[in-house]
Design a protein around this motif. Structure first.
Motif, PDB file in Angstrom:
ATOM      1  N   ASP A  87     -12.131  44.098  51.913  1.00 25.30           N
ATOM      2  CA  ASP A  87     -11.517  43.123  51.262  1.00 25.30           C
ATOM      3  C   ASP A  87     -10.207  43.390  50.186  1.00 25.30           C
ATOM      4  OD1 ASP A  87      -9.288  40.856  51.337  1.00 25.30           O
ATOM      5  OD2 ASP A  87     -11.157  39.139  50.941  1.00 25.30           O
ATOM      6  N   ASN A  88      -9.591  42.970  50.447  1.00 21.48           N
ATOM      7  CA  ASN A  88      -8.428  43.958  49.046  1.00 21.48           C
ATOM      8  C   ASN A  88      -7.706  41.739  48.336  1.00 21.48           C
ATOM      9  OD1 ASN A  88      -6.892  44.475  47.224  1.00 21.48           O
ATOM     10  ND2 ASN A  88      -4.923  44.851  48.685  1.00 21.48           N
ATOM     11  N   PRO A  89      -8.592  41.440  48.010  1.00 24.87           N
ATOM     12  CA  PRO A  89      -7.869  39.785  47.114  1.00 24.87           C
ATOM     13  C   PRO A  89      -7.208  39.815  45.676  1.00 24.87           C
ATOM     14  CG  PRO A  89     -10.514  40.605  46.239  1.00 24.87           C
ATOM     15  CD  PRO A  89     -10.238  42.044  47.027  1.00 24.87           C
ATOM     16  N   VAL A  90      -6.514  41.417  45.658  1.00 22.63           N
ATOM     17  CA  VAL A  90      -5.810  41.243  44.188  1.00 22.63           C
ATOM     18  C   VAL A  90      -5.144  40.898  44.507  1.00 22.63           C
ATOM     19  CG1 VAL A  90      -4.746  42.961  42.768  1.00 22.63           C
ATOM     20  CG2 VAL A  90      -7.102  43.356  43.711  1.00 22.63           C
ATOM     21  N   GLN A  91      -4.186  40.124  43.474  1.00 18.15           N
ATOM     22  CA  GLN A  91      -2.989  39.306  43.343  1.00 18.15           C
ATOM     23  C   GLN A  91      -1.810  40.300  42.684  1.00 18.15           C
ATOM     24  OE1 GLN A  91      -2.619  34.856  43.573  1.00 18.15           O
ATOM     25  NE2 GLN A  91      -4.830  35.144  44.275  1.00 18.15           N
ATOM     26  N   ASP A  92      -2.783  40.315  41.499  1.00 18.76           N
ATOM     27  CA  ASP A  92      -1.300  41.811  40.384  1.00 18.76           C
ATOM     28  C   ASP A  92      -2.009  42.867  40.363  1.00 18.76           C
ATOM     29  OD1 ASP A  92      -0.242  42.404  38.867  1.00 18.76           O
ATOM     30  OD2 ASP A  92      -0.520  40.585  37.690  1.00 18.76           O
ATOM     31  N   THR A  93      -1.389  43.716  41.914  1.00 21.43           N
ATOM     32  CA  THR A  93      -1.477  45.336  41.980  1.00 21.43           C
ATOM     33  C   THR A  93      -1.491  45.956  40.453  1.00 21.43           C
ATOM     34  OG1 THR A  93      -1.517  44.935  44.579  1.00 21.43           O
ATOM     35  CG2 THR A  93      -1.796  46.969  43.234  1.00 21.43           C
ATOM     36  N   LEU A  94       0.349  45.622  40.137  1.00 13.01           N
ATOM     37  CA  LEU A  94       0.267  46.417  39.014  1.00 13.01           C
ATOM     38  C   LEU A  94      -0.842  46.629  37.610  1.00 13.01           C
ATOM     39  CD1 LEU A  94       2.274  48.128  37.700  1.00 13.01           C
ATOM     40  CD2 LEU A  94       3.362  46.018  36.824  1.00 13.01           C
ATOM     41  N   TYR A  95      -1.300  45.044  37.443  1.00 11.56           N
ATOM     42  CA  TYR A  95      -2.179  44.859  35.820  1.00 11.56           C
ATOM     43  C   TYR A  95      -3.784  45.627  36.668  1.00 11.56           C
ATOM     44  CZ  TYR A  95      -0.031  43.236  31.849  1.00 11.56           C
ATOM     45  OH  TYR A  95       0.337  42.580  30.997  1.00 11.56           O
ATOM     46  N   PHE A  96      -3.735  45.291  38.149  1.00 13.53           N
ATOM     47  CA  PHE A  96      -5.172  45.779  38.060  1.00 13.53           C
ATOM     48  C   PHE A  96      -5.022  47.417  38.241  1.00 13.53           C
ATOM     49  CE2 PHE A  96      -8.321  47.149  41.078  1.00 13.53           C
ATOM     50  CZ  PHE A  96      -9.514  46.495  40.641  1.00 13.53           C
ATOM     51  N   LEU A  97      -3.743  48.175  38.455  1.00 14.74           N
ATOM     52  CA  LEU A  97      -4.579  49.495  38.350  1.00 14.74           C
ATOM     53  C   LEU A  97      -4.094  49.776  36.951  1.00 14.74           C
ATOM     54  CD1 LEU A  97      -1.834  50.928  41.052  1.00 14.74           C
ATOM     55  CD2 LEU A  97      -4.000  50.755  41.012  1.00 14.74           C
ATOM     56  N   ARG A 150     -13.636  40.900  33.073  1.00 19.83           N
ATOM     57  CA  ARG A 150     -12.278  39.782  33.178  1.00 19.83           C
ATOM     58  C   ARG A 150     -11.476  40.075  32.983  1.00 19.83           C
ATOM     59  NH1 ARG A 150     -14.122  38.251  26.711  1.00 19.83           N
ATOM     60  NH2 ARG A 150     -15.879  38.022  27.918  1.00 19.83           N
ATOM     61  N   LEU A 151     -10.631  40.791  33.075  1.00 20.31           N
ATOM     62  CA  LEU A 151      -9.627  41.663  33.354  1.00 20.31           C
ATOM     63  C   LEU A 151      -9.104  41.252  35.021  1.00 20.31           C
ATOM     64  CD1 LEU A 151      -8.139  44.408  31.255  1.00 20.31           C
ATOM     65  CD2 LEU A 151      -7.304  42.257  31.734  1.00 20.31           C
ATOM     66  N   THR A 152     -10.424  41.434  35.756  1.00 20.66           N
ATOM     67  CA  THR A 152      -9.993  41.903  37.010  1.00 20.66           C
ATOM     68  C   THR A 152     -10.328  40.183  37.303  1.00 20.66           C
ATOM     69  OG1 THR A 152     -11.901  43.726  36.843  1.00 20.66           O
ATOM     70  CG2 THR A 152     -11.602  42.581  39.178  1.00 20.66           C
ATOM     71  N   LYS A 153     -11.327  39.798  36.642  1.00 22.62           N
ATOM     72  CA  LYS A 153     -11.124  38.001  36.776  1.00 22.62           C
ATOM     73  C   LYS A 153     -10.112  37.229  37.064  1.00 22.62           C
ATOM     74  CE  LYS A 153     -12.653  33.458  35.442  1.00 22.62           C
ATOM     75  NZ  LYS A 153     -11.264  33.349  35.360  1.00 22.62           N
ATOM     76  N   ASN A 154      -9.073  37.638  35.602  1.00 21.94           N
ATOM     77  CA  ASN A 154      -7.480  37.467  36.277  1.00 21.94           C
ATOM     78  C   ASN A 154      -6.271  38.347  37.246  1.00 21.94           C
ATOM     79  OD1 ASN A 154      -8.391  35.809  33.455  1.00 21.94           O
ATOM     80  ND2 ASN A 154      -7.074  37.093  31.747  1.00 21.94           N
ATOM     81  N   VAL A 155      -6.552  38.624  37.388  1.00 23.43           N
ATOM     82  CA  VAL A 155      -6.302  39.543  38.586  1.00 23.43           C
ATOM     83  C   VAL A 155      -6.472  39.287  39.891  1.00 23.43           C
ATOM     84  CG1 VAL A 155      -5.967  41.905  39.487  1.00 23.43           C
ATOM     85  CG2 VAL A 155      -5.767  41.616  36.844  1.00 23.43           C
ATOM     86  N   LEU A 156      -7.469  38.528  39.802  1.00 23.31           N
ATOM     87  CA  LEU A 156      -7.901  37.730  40.837  1.00 23.31           C
ATOM     88  C   LEU A 156      -7.458  36.749  41.569  1.00 23.31           C
ATOM     89  CD1 LEU A 156     -11.691  39.539  41.719  1.00 23.31           C
ATOM     90  CD2 LEU A 156      -9.877  40.305  42.928  1.00 23.31           C
TER      91      LEU A 156
END
Lengths: 73, 223, 218
Positions: free
Chosen positions: C118-128, C176-182
């Motif tokens: 799945d790709n639940p990431v909402q903010d791809t730039l920040y995740f990268l 923690r960052l991943t949680k924010n991004v998701l």
């Protein structure tokens, strides 16, 4: 020197034990019955015992060091 | 170690163990009488942090100027620090079970402490798996410094960023009250000082014992 | 000098194709197992599970791939470097190379996760960005530790034991960052963690740079 230390400790104690207020539940009955001193006594005995053990160990190591330096000479 | 320092440590501990139980403490909800555990549980952490810091200090000195004596100090400070840490974690679990409801509550400070212990357990594993004495001392000193530095943000920064159940962070008004209570400080600070002194004493004893042991081995070798 | 060494790392890596494909396959099988487990119940994966699985897969493949930067090397090779370059240059080149390796691994991992699970990431730039920073941190921490572990007897077990407490600070920030991004939380909320991650990276890299000469000497 030692007397002075003792008196300061004692006076500190009296100040610390003087105040009291009662709204939250604490082990007040145990205190008023004086049984808390039993607990204090037990803890102190264990503490003193451990410290005496430590002191004995310290002296033993000192003796060993001395023996060793005597033999090396 | 001077004798008067040892006596001071003993006196402080005797005072703490009497006053810690008899002196008046603030009456707080949830904590009730267990607030006294502060005098006995928290000094363990202070002692652990202090001893680990000493260990790192000697590790730095070892790298600058290697000698087996300094390596012994690094090892023994880490050893005694670990003992303090284990005592701290068990007392903390007991206390947390009564006040927070479960022994392991996912508190950032608790996790940080557990990781600090893990670092030093890994340190002992590393020492155990190196044969050459000089190499063991050098590599373990490097790991000691590196891991300690990686741990600092974990223990000192992250708990302040997030809400913690420990006082000093997050919204726990009932727990914050005793932070400023002068009556508790009168016992708490001597407790910290006393335990640090006793920790130093035990460490110095262990270092001396190790030194004696190694001189005996040297004498045996010469024969 | 630095560039030559990095180029040498690349050349060596490309020559040992089995290692690269091994790491790739390792990660693929990890992710595939996750996929198989979760495909039994459709849509049962929530954000927390996704982030846990993702970081586990990344952590394991990264530890395994960076471990070989010193452990796999032959004794003669390191003596040869010793005569050629200063230890600082060696560690920097290794860290830079491993950063790239970790980056490639995490991006591939992300791609595979998006493909299979799945790709639940909402903010791809920040995740990268998070992935970039964690790769830097992982590579500087793990490179030094693999240098230590390579000297010991049971290096591979030791590598895992030694690296865990060191990388956990990075991992905590990353989670923690991943949680924010998701959750798609506003970017300003995760700026603190990003800066923190950067600070941790700086500390670890500086320490690796300072401490490596002491490992190198033997």
């Amino acid at each position: 020197m030692k007397n002075k230390l003792l008196t300061t400790l004692l006076s500190l104690f009296i100040i610390l034990t003087a105040q009291a207020q009662a709204d939250v539940e604490m082990a007040d009955t145990m205190r008023s019955e004086g049984k808390i001193y039993v607990v204090v006594g037990i803890i102190l005995i264990i503490l003193i015992g451990l410290i005496v053990y430590l002191v004995l160990m310290d002296r033993k190591v000192s003796r060993l060091e001395k023996q060793l330096s005597d033999r090396q000479r | 170690m001077k004798n008067w320092v040892k006596i001071l440590g003993i006196c402080l501990l005797l005072y703490v163990h009497t006053a810690g139980l008899l002196a008046e403490v603030p009456r707080l909800n949830i904590l009730n009488e267990t607030v006294r555990a502060l005098y006995f549980h928290v000094p363990m952490w202070f002692g652990m942090t202090f001893l680990f810091t000493m260990s790192v200090y000697y590790a730095v000195r070892y790298l600058r100027n290697p000698s087996p004596e300094l390596d012994r100090k690094v090892l023994e400070y880490a050893n005694v620090g670990t003992v303090f840490g284990i005592l701290g974690i068990f007392t903390g679990m007991l206390w947390a079970n009564y006040t927070w409801g479960s022994p392991w509550h996912g508190d950032p400070k608790q996790n940080g402490a557990a990781i600090a212990l893990l670092v030093y357990l890994a340190y002992f594993v590393l020492r155990g798996s190196l044969d050459n004495q000089e190499q063991r001392a050098r590599l373990s000193a490097v790991y000691n410094i590196f891991a300690f530095a990686a741990m600092i943000p974990l223990i000192f920064v992250i708990p302040r960023m997030t809400s913690s159940m420990h006082p000093g962070s997050g919204g726990n008004p009932g727990f914050n009250a005793y932070e400023l209570d002068y009556r508790m400080r009168m016992v708490f600070y001597p407790a910290v000082a006393g335990w640090i002194l006793i920790g130093l004493w035990i460490t110095s004893l262990r270092i001396r014992l190790k030194t004696v042991e190694e001189t005996i081995i040297d004498i045996e070798d010469e024969k | 000098m630095l560039l030559t060494l990095i180029r040498k790392e690349f050349m060596l890596e490309l020559r040992r194709k089995a290692v690269i494909s091994g790491i790739g396959l390792y990660m693929f099988s990890l992710i595939f197992i996750c996929y198989l487990t979760f495909s039994l119940r459709q849509n049962s994966i929530n954000e927390a599970t996704w982030s846990a699985l993702f970081w586990l897969a990344i952590l394991f493949s990264v530890v395994n791939s960076v471990a070989k930067s010193f452990i796999g090397e032959k004794r003669g090779v390191s003596i040869y470097y010793y005569t050629l370059a200063s230890p600082q240059v060696v560690i920097l080149s290794k860290i830079l190379y491993n950063t790239l390796l970790c980056l490639v691994l995490s991006f591939t991992g992300y791609g595979l996760f998006a493909l299979f699970i799945d790709n639940p990431v909402q903010d791809t730039l920040y995740f990268l960005l998070t992935l970039l920073l964690t790769s830097m941190g992982f590579s500087s921490a793990l490179t030094l530790i693999s240098g230590i572990a390579a000297k010991a007897n049971n290096s591979h077990i030791l590598m895992a034991v030694l690296s865990f407490p060191v990388v956990i600070a990075i991992l905590l920030m990353a989670i923690r960052l991943t949680k924010n991004v998701l959750d798609g939380i506003d970017r300003s909320a995760s700026l603190d963690e990003l800066l923190n991650l950067l600070a941790i990276n700086c500390i670890l890299t500086a320490l690796a740079y300072l401490l490596f000469p002491y490992i190198w000497r033997s």
